[in-house]
Design a protein around this motif. Structure first.
Motif, mmCIF file in Angstrom:
data_model
loop_
_atom_site.group_PDB
_atom_site.id
_atom_site.type_symbol
_atom_site.label_atom_id
_atom_site.label_comp_id
_atom_site.label_asym_id
_atom_site.label_seq_id
_atom_site.Cartn_x
_atom_site.Cartn_y
_atom_site.Cartn_z
ATOM 1 N N UNK A 9 0.829 -1.214 0.000
ATOM 2 C CA UNK A 9 0.000 0.000 0.000
ATOM 3 C C UNK A 9 0.858 1.257 0.000
ATOM 4 N N UNK A 10 2.005 1.198 0.695
ATOM 5 C CA UNK A 10 2.899 2.352 0.694
ATOM 6 C C UNK A 10 3.542 2.552 -0.680
ATOM 7 N N UNK A 11 3.909 1.453 -1.337
ATOM 8 C CA UNK A 11 4.454 1.557 -2.696
ATOM 9 C C UNK A 11 3.428 2.165 -3.647
ATOM 10 N N UNK A 12 2.174 1.748 -3.503
ATOM 11 C CA UNK A 12 1.123 2.290 -4.363
ATOM 12 C C UNK A 12 0.915 3.780 -4.113
ATOM 13 N N UNK A 13 0.960 4.160 -2.855
ATOM 14 C CA UNK A 13 0.761 5.573 -2.503
ATOM 15 C C UNK A 13 1.934 6.419 -3.006
ATOM 16 N N UNK A 14 3.146 5.899 -2.879
ATOM 17 C CA UNK A 14 4.312 6.626 -3.381
ATOM 18 C C UNK A 14 4.258 6.737 -4.902
ATOM 19 N N UNK A 15 3.823 5.652 -5.572
ATOM 20 C CA UNK A 15 3.704 5.699 -7.028
ATOM 21 C C UNK A 15 2.674 6.713 -7.486
ATOM 22 N N UNK A 33 9.111 6.728 1.586
ATOM 23 C CA UNK A 33 8.440 6.598 2.874
ATOM 24 C C UNK A 33 9.433 5.954 3.829
ATOM 25 N N UNK A 34 9.751 6.636 4.900
ATOM 26 C CA UNK A 34 10.623 6.088 5.934
ATOM 27 C C UNK A 34 9.736 5.669 7.095
ATOM 28 N N UNK A 35 9.740 4.383 7.380
ATOM 29 C CA UNK A 35 8.851 3.814 8.401
ATOM 30 C C UNK A 35 9.647 3.454 9.645
ATOM 31 N N UNK A 36 9.124 3.768 10.811
ATOM 32 C CA UNK A 36 9.803 3.383 12.048
ATOM 33 C C UNK A 36 8.793 3.033 13.128
ATOM 34 N N UNK A 159 12.475 1.043 8.091
ATOM 35 C CA UNK A 159 12.590 0.607 6.704
ATOM 36 C C UNK A 159 12.283 1.725 5.748
ATOM 37 N N UNK A 160 12.395 1.402 4.467
ATOM 38 C CA UNK A 160 12.229 2.422 3.454
ATOM 39 C C UNK A 160 11.459 1.873 2.258
ATOM 40 N N UNK A 161 10.564 2.699 1.756
ATOM 41 C CA UNK A 161 9.877 2.461 0.491
ATOM 42 C C UNK A 161 10.343 3.547 -0.466
ATOM 43 N N UNK A 162 10.777 3.166 -1.661
ATOM 44 C CA UNK A 162 11.277 4.136 -2.638
ATOM 45 C C UNK A 162 10.664 3.858 -3.999
ATOM 46 N N UNK A 163 10.120 4.902 -4.615
ATOM 47 C CA UNK A 163 9.598 4.831 -5.980
ATOM 48 C C UNK A 163 10.152 6.025 -6.745
ATOM 49 N N UNK A 164 10.647 5.787 -7.963
ATOM 50 C CA UNK A 164 11.167 6.877 -8.793
ATOM 51 C C UNK A 164 10.391 6.954 -10.099
ATOM 52 N N UNK A 165 10.476 8.101 -10.747
ATOM 53 C CA UNK A 165 9.750 8.308 -11.999
ATOM 54 C C UNK A 165 10.393 7.590 -13.172
ATOM 55 N N UNK A 166 11.592 7.044 -12.985
ATOM 56 C CA UNK A 166 12.233 6.345 -14.109
ATOM 57 C C UNK A 166 12.354 4.842 -13.878
ATOM 58 N N UNK A 167 11.432 4.310 -13.065
ATOM 59 C CA UNK A 167 11.243 2.874 -13.081
ATOM 60 C C UNK A 167 11.632 2.077 -11.872
ATOM 61 N N UNK A 168 12.154 2.721 -10.817
ATOM 62 C CA UNK A 168 12.510 1.925 -9.641
ATOM 63 C C UNK A 168 11.356 1.891 -8.652
ATOM 64 N N UNK A 169 11.149 0.704 -8.067
ATOM 65 C CA UNK A 169 10.149 0.549 -7.018
ATOM 66 C C UNK A 169 10.633 -0.547 -6.083
ATOM 67 N N UNK A 170 10.845 -0.218 -4.816
ATOM 68 C CA UNK A 170 11.358 -1.215 -3.891
ATOM 69 C C UNK A 170 11.099 -0.849 -2.443
ATOM 70 N N UNK A 171 11.195 -1.857 -1.579
ATOM 71 C CA UNK A 171 10.967 -1.640 -0.145
ATOM 72 C C UNK A 171 11.733 -2.682 0.650
ATOM 73 N N UNK A 172 12.165 -2.308 1.836
ATOM 74 C CA UNK A 172 12.769 -3.281 2.761
ATOM 75 C C UNK A 172 12.566 -2.800 4.183
ATOM 76 N N UNK A 173 12.618 -3.755 5.112
ATOM 77 C CA UNK A 173 12.483 -3.453 6.528
ATOM 78 C C UNK A 173 13.631 -4.104 7.281
ATOM 79 N N UNK A 174 14.022 -3.521 8.394
ATOM 80 C CA UNK A 174 15.042 -4.099 9.262
ATOM 81 C C UNK A 174 14.604 -3.916 10.709
#
Length: 448
Positions: A9-15, A33-36, A159-174
């Motif tokens: 859902x965060x990836x969709x919102x960032x997109x 999105x930086x989640x903590x 963790x971090x959710x990152x979406x860019x306008x040139x095609x990157x979309x990714x997320x990870x948590x620690x």
């Protein structure tokens, strides 16, 4: 602590935020999105002093209009369209920045590994309280310990959710779990304080609370009744691994591309030259499984790789993000870190690689010197390399730790210190910055 909290859902919102920014006139954009989530319990002298809990999702949007850039941040619940339009309007009236940019498309991580960074273990406040009390009591049970400065346990995730306008979309948590205790020995003006701690990604990997407490108690008792020593030059100083990790951080700061670009590093003109003693290596690896500072991609979507930053004493690399690299004429090496709305370079799992001598043998070979367990003050000039700090520890006589020492200042220049380092073989890689015991020859010591 719940598991990988709805990253979809965060990836969709960032997109969606990226699409709205482009519709508002942005040429390029990225959304983060930086989640903590965190919780902790602190105790002192058998009583709970505090229980804390916090959580946040912080959204950041960065937009580019030509060579103009602007960034805005918001909390959940904001109007996406309003935020995007505000960011673009700010960019249009901003000064041009020739270096601000997204990562090159060819550098983006198209796939990235699972580094096993997340432990979904739930740790209750009651459990954290019990652990903190157990640590404190173990420390107080050490003969000679007279008081407690407090004990605590914590659990959290980020963790971090990152979406860019040139095609990157990714997320990870620690995840992150911690335990610490600080105690006092001695009375009146002769009181000494010391501590011990542990911090891990996985709760089951943490040291036993009784062991942490006992180590803290034993450390502080050894510091009772310190002496002063005479002023001298050409003294060999030994940094305890806990202190050595901070010293290695000075090396990291000196080879940070941001410092090079700002001309605030004394190593800014040393690429390809010898900056450490021959035989010494500094490595940095973001892809260590369960590594304390591991990440599958950086703050721009670039996958880093293991680098030998300094090899056989010779400087091979700066820590670089895309914009910092462009400013000083190098490609990014995947070390960009999001800090609010900006991207700056930083190390990941950094290590001064160990030597082949044990700490005991290293001290024995020194014969006479100063073993440091604590540094005081911030007397480090990263522009010139001048180094001067207060220190406490133990005097080395006949190749052994003889008695505690305090009220000492050590001084030299980092350029010389780097060339006179000898590492032992006792590295502990559980920390994001790892170092063995280090001996450094030729320092000035100011005492009585």
């Amino acid at each position: 602590m719940t598991s990988q909290i709805d990253s979809a859902s965060l990836l969709a919102r960032a997109g969606e935020l990226i699409d709205l920014a482009k519709a508002a006139g942005a040429d390029k954009a990225d959304a983060v999105v930086v989640r903590s989530r965190s919780s902790s319990v602190s105790v002192r002298l058998g009583k709970v002093e505090g229980t804390e809990s916090s959580e946040s999702d912080d959204f950041s949007l960065r937009v580019f209009v030509g060579n103009k850039v602007a960034s805005v941040s918001a909390n959940p619940g904001f109007d996406l369209k309003v935020l995007a339009e505000r960011a673009v309007a700010m960019a249009k009236v901003s000064p041009e920045d020739p270096f601000a940019c997204l990562a090159d498309e060819k550098d983006l991580a198209r796939d990235y590994p699972d580094l096993d960074l997340f432990d979904p273990t739930e740790v209750s406040a009651d459990t954290m309280r019990d652990v903190a009390l157990e640590m404190e009591q173990a420390a107080l049970d050490v003969a000679g310990v007279t008081n407690s400065s407090g004990s605590g346990a914590s659990a959290g995730m980020g963790g971090m959710v990152l979406v860019t306008s040139h095609g990157f979309s990714g997320a990870y948590m620690a995840s992150r779990f911690g335990r610490s205790v600080s105690v006092i020995a001695g009375e009146g003006t002769k009181m000494e304080r010391d501590y011990d701690f542990d911090s891990r990604l996985f709760a089951a990997d943490l040291d036993d609370p009784k062991l942490i407490g006992r180590r803290a108690g034993e450390r502080v008792v050894k510091r009772i009744n310190p002496r002063q020593v005479d002023t001298g030059s050409n003294v060999t100083v030994v940094f305890d691994p806990r202190i050595a990790r901070g010293f290695v951080s000075h090396i990291a700061g000196a080879i940070n591309g941001g410092s090079v670009a700002r001309k605030t590093s004394f190593l800014r003109d040393k690429m390809g030259q010898q900056v450490l003693k021959s035989g010494l290596n500094i490595t940095d690896d973001p892809l260590i499984v369960r590594g304390s500072s591991s990440r599958p991609f950086d703050g721009e979507g670039v996958k880093g790789e293991r680098l030998v930053m300094i090899e056989d004493g010779v400087l091979n690399h700066w820590f670089l993000s895309t914009s910092t690299g462009r400013e000083i004429g190098f490609p990014t090496n995947g070390r960009g870190v999001r800090g609010g709305t900006s991207v700056t370079p930083a190390s990941t799992n950094l290590a001064l690689e160990p030597g082949d001598i044990s700490p005991k043998d290293l001290i024995r070979q020194i014969g006479t010197g100063f073993y440091i367990t604590e540094l005081i003050g911030q007397g480090v000039n990263m522009i010139t390399g001048e180094y001067s700090r207060g220190a406490t520890g133990f005097w080395i006589e006949n190749g052994e730790l003889a008695y505690p020492v305090s009220e000492v200042t050590i001084a030299s220049n980092l350029k010389d210190m780097f060339m006179r380092m000898t590492p032992a073989n006792d590295i502990d890689r559980k920390f994001g910055t790892a170092s063995p015991t280090i001996a450094i020859e030729g320092m000035t010591l100011a005492g009585r």
